[in-house]
Structures are given as structure tokens and as C-alpha cells.
Scaffold this active site. Structure first.
Site: not given
Ligand code: HEM
Ligand SMILES: CC(=O)N[C@H]1CO[C@H](CO)[C@@H](O)[C@@H]1O
Ligand SMILES: *[C@@H]1O[C@H](CO)[C@@H](O)[C@H](O)[C@H]1NC(C)=O
Ligand SMILES: *[C@@H]1O[C@H](CO)[C@@H](O)[C@H](O)[C@H]1NC(C)=O
Ligand SMILES: *[C@@H]1O[C@H](CO)[C@@H](O)[C@H](O)[C@H]1NC(C)=O
Ligand SMILES: *[C@@H]1O[C@H](CO)[C@@H](O)[C@H](O)[C@H]1NC(C)=O
Length: 334
Positions: A70, A74, A103, A202
Site C-alpha cells: 500500500r 501511495h 495516509n 485488497h
Molecule cells: C483502486 C483504488 C483504491 C482505493 C480507493 C483504496 C483504498 C484503500 C483504503 C481506504 C484502505 C484502508 C486504509 C485504512 O483505513 O487503514 C486501503 C487499504 C489497503 N490498500 Fe487500497 N485502495 C486502492 C487501491 C489499492 C492498490 C492499487 C493497492 C496496491 C497495489 C492497494 C493496497 C492496499 C492494501 C494492501 C491495504 C491494506 C493496508 C493495511 O493492511 O494496512 N490499494 N485501501
Molecule cells: C504515519 C503518519 O505520518 N501518519 C499521519 C497521518 O495523518 C494524520 C493526520 O491526518 C497524522 O496524525 C498521522 O501522524
């Protein structure tokens, strides 16, 4: 006669060698100026060092692959794959990418620091943070497989700018619809196939309740859930997210299989159990929906994911003399 034969063999060998070389070059240069064996002379142990550290850290933390892939997404979608996501804020008036809301929950920065420290010891100022991130993400996701799931050509250089204000419009939000998702990907040179294939990431990882809870509570203003979300699943999610705005509770995105990199994401999606509106949106377009069905097959998904990751890893890369090789991934060189 004998000499003639030898020359013939030599000629054929050279010709074959030439063809192989050209193919190698094509393979690596297909999307950019990146290449395999980029550090062969300047830091031959670079890839081994990354792999060793990631193996160790992934053993302790099986969720590392999700964090790092992820983070790479980004990085690549904002200013290209230039490690801008790794930079700390220097001037509070201009917060860096890390400080932007999406982030939230980006983590794994300490692992990248460890790798950078080891590489600076082995070959100072040679291996870029952008290459480290690309390798680390690949190795962490690949760790349980014992083989590399995709190739990572190298030669990226590090950028000197990171602005939280640039997240908007580049990183799609979880409530994005199909056309806006596609637009975001198109802007990076990626197509609808890449969108559906990379969303398959995902299949691992977790999300905070805040990213999707609007789907659970009062979605249309009638106290209801998003009608495109499976009803039983919505009830299950409401139990997990009793406080819709929770910044601490996380939910598996691929329920029951969130540590396993597989094709389960697409199965879940077709059951209307995709967690985000952006996941569900992949069913709202005919072509995209067809792809979702195809990608349920491992044989389709794994090679396709490898190709799309290579495309993503080459977005707007800095090569040649552009950018720099940071000594510390968190700060630009003085
Ligand atoms: C298509 C558009 C995408 C959207 C709208 C999106 C949105 C999100 C959001 C909102 C989260 C949750 C973040 C949180 O609340 O902790 C997430 C997690 C994640 N995304 Fe996406 N994402 C997208 C595409 C991708 C792509 C292209 C990848 C990698 C190739 C990716 C890999 C991941 C992974 C692995 C997580 C889990 C992270 C964790 O466990 O900490 N995503 N994504
Ligand atoms: C890892 C990191 O820098 N996280 C930041 C993400 O953004 C929030 C505010 O939106 C910060 O509080 C976190 O420290
Ligand atoms: C490769 O590098 C050359 C010179 O540095 C540049 O002109 C060209 O645009 C680059 N190609 C790609 C695909 O980035
Ligand atoms: C941050 O940037 C602003 C605007 O350029 C400037 O006025 C301020 O002095 C800077 N602060 C620091 C600590 O450098
Ligand atoms: C998709 O979202 C964009 C941006 O929010 C919006 O402008 C557009 O109207 C939406 N498209 C559809 C078909 O709902
Ligand atoms: C649901 O949304 C409607 C319309 O926005 C609002 O009037 C109502 O108070 C909301 N209900 C709850 C329980 O938040």
C-alpha cells in the site's frame, strides 16, 4: 571444414546472445528506463540485503506485505515512484504526503529505515529509497510463497518534494465511483485492467472503520446501509464498527483470509461483500465486472498482477541524473 563449422556456431551463438540481450532490454525497458541488475557493479548484494531484512521482519509481522504494497501504491500515484511518501515534514506550513488523511495507517517506515541503514553500510549513497520500497513491497508480499511474485527492474532515483496537498486527486478515496477510479488510474498511464487487477491487493490487509462506515449507517439518509452491500455482511460490519468514526478499530478487507495473498478478494466482491464503495464499483461496469470473474482464477490473477505491479512500479520514475540517492529515506540530501 571444421573451422567453418566453428565460425558458424560462433555466429549463431552471437546472434542468439544478441537476441536474448535485446529481449532482456525490452523486458526491462518496456515501460521506462529501469533495468535488471542495475546495481550489479555498484552494490551487488543490494537485493539480497533487502530480501534478508524483509524475510526476518515478515516472519515477526505477517501483515507487513499489506503495509508495504500500500505504501508503494501511495508513493507511485503521487509524483511517481520517487519515495516522496517516505519524506518527513520539514516545514509545518507544508506538511509532507505522510501527513495527509489517506495516509492514515500507512506504516512500515521503520522497516524501510532498517534496510536503508544496512545498504548505506554496504554501499553508501548508491541504492535509492524508491528502489528499496519497490523491492521491499515485492519481497514482503512474496515471503510466504518462497518465490518472487513479480519482477522489479531498478534504477529509480529519489525525489526532493513531498506535499500532502498533492494526495487529493491522485490517491482515490474509498467512496470513489468507477469513472473517477478509472480516471485516476488513466492519469498514471494505467488502464481498466490495471485498476481491477491492482484492486486485488485488497485480498490482504485491514481497514479502519472510518473508511467505509458511511456504507453501514444512514447511507441514503433513511437510516439504512448501502443497498449494494450484502445485507447480512452489513450487519456483521456494524457489529465490528459500533463507533462509525473509530480511528482505532480495524476490519479485515478479505474476511477470514486477510493475511493470504490469493484470489479470494474477487470471490468476496461477487458476493457483494467488497468493503469499500470503490471495490463494489468494479461491478458497476460491464468490462470490469467480466474481469472480476476472470481474475477469480489463480492462473489469470497471478501473472496479471505481476504485469500490473511492474507498470505501477514504473510510473513517472526519475532516472539518469534526475533526483538524487537519499542517504536517509526520511529527509532529502542537504
Ligand atoms: C483502486 C483504488 C483504491 C482505493 C480507493 C483504496 C483504498 C484503500 C483504503 C481506504 C484502505 C484502508 C486504509 C485504512 O483505513 O487503514 C486501503 C487499504 C489497503 N490498500 Fe487500497 N485502495 C486502492 C487501491 C489499492 C492498490 C492499487 C493497492 C496496491 C497495489 C492497494 C493496497 C492496499 C492494501 C494492501 C491495504 C491494506 C493496508 C493495511 O493492511 O494496512 N490499494 N485501501
Ligand atoms: C504515519 C503518519 O505520518 N501518519 C499521519 C497521518 O495523518 C494524520 C493526520 O491526518 C497524522 O496524525 C498521522 O501522524
Ligand atoms: C529515458 O531516458 C531518456 C533520457 O534520460 C529520456 O529522454 C526518455 O524520455 C526516458 N524514457 C522513458 C520511457 O522514461
Ligand atoms: C515555512 O515556510 C513559510 C512559507 O514559505 C515560511 O514563511 C516559514 O518561515 C517557514 N518555516 C520554517 C520553520 O522554515
Ligand atoms: C463519480 O464521481 C465523480 C466525482 O465525485 C462525480 O463527479 C461523478 O458525477 C460521479 N459519476 C457517477 C456516474 O456517479
Ligand atoms: C440520517 O440522515 C438524514 C438525512 O441526512 C437525517 O435527517 C437523519 O437525522 C439521519 N439519521 C441518523 C440516525 O443519523
Amino acid at each position: 571444414m571444421k573451422a567453418g563449422y566453428s565460425i558458424f556456431v560462433l555466429f549463431v551463438s552471437l546472434a542468439l546472445f544478441g537476441i536474448v540481450e535485446v529481449c532482456n532490454a525490452r523486458g526491462a525497458h518496456g515501460f521506462s528506463n529501469l533495468s535488471y541488475n542495475y546495481y550489479r557493479r555498484t552494490c551487488p548484494r543490494a537485493e539480497k540485503i533487502v530480501r534478508g531484512i524483509i524475510r526476518e521482519r515478515a516472519r515477526i509481522n505477517p501483515a507487513l506485505g499489506a503495509k508495504l504494497i500500500r505504501m508503494q501504491f501511495h508513493d507511485c500515484f503521487v509524483r511517481g515512484c520517487d519515495a516522496s511518501v517516505l519524506l518527513d515534514t520539514v516545514n509545518g506550513s507544508f506538511p509532507s504526503e505522510k501527513k495527509a488523511v489517506p495516509n492514515l495507517s500507512l506504516s512500515g517506515f521503520d522497516v524501510i529505515d532498517d534496510i536503508k541503514t544496512a545498504l548505506e553500510k554496504a554501499c553508501p549513497k548508491v541504492v535509492s529509497c524508491a528502489d528499496i520500497l519497490a523491492l521491499a513491497a515485492r519481497d514482503a508480499v512474496s515471503a510466504p510463497f518462497g518465490r518472487r511474485l513479480w519482477d522489479v527492474p531498478l534504477g529509480r532515483r529519489d525525489g526532493r518534494i513531498s506535499l500532502a496537498s498533492e494526495i487529493n486527486g491522485n490517491i482515490p478515496g474509498p467512496s470513489a465511483n468507477f469513472s473517477s477510479l478509472l480516471q485516476t488510474f488513466n492519469k498514471k498511464g494505467l488502464d481498466v485492467n490495471d485498476l481491477v487487477i491492482l484492486s486485488g491487493a485488497h485480498t490482504i490487509g485491514v481497514s479502519h472503520c472510518g473508511a467505509f462506515s458511511r456504507r453501514l449507517y444512514n447511507f441514503t439518509g433513511k437510516g439504512d446501509a448501502d443497498p449494494s452491500l450484502d445485507r447480512t455482511y452489513a450487519i456483521f460490519l456494524r457489529k465490528q464498527c459500533p463507533n462509525p468514526a473509530s480511528q482505532t478499530i480495524t476490519v479485515e478487507m478479505d474476511p477470514g483470509s486477510s493475511l493470504k495473498f490469493d484470489t479470494h478478494y474477487y470471490d468476496v466482491l461477487l458476493q457483494n461483500k467488497g468493503l469499500f464503495q470503490s471495490d463494489a464499483a468494479l461491478l458497476t461496469d460491464g468490462h470490469s465486472r467480466g474481469l472480476v470473474t476472470t481474475l477469480r482464477r489463480k492462473r489469470s490473477f497471478f501473472p496479471a498482477f505481476a504485469t500490473s505491479m511492474m507498470k505501477m512500479g514504473a510510473i513517472e520514475v526519475l532516472t539518469g541524473n534526475a533526483g538524487e540517492i537519499r542517504a536517509n529515506c526520511r529527509v532529502v540530501n542537504p
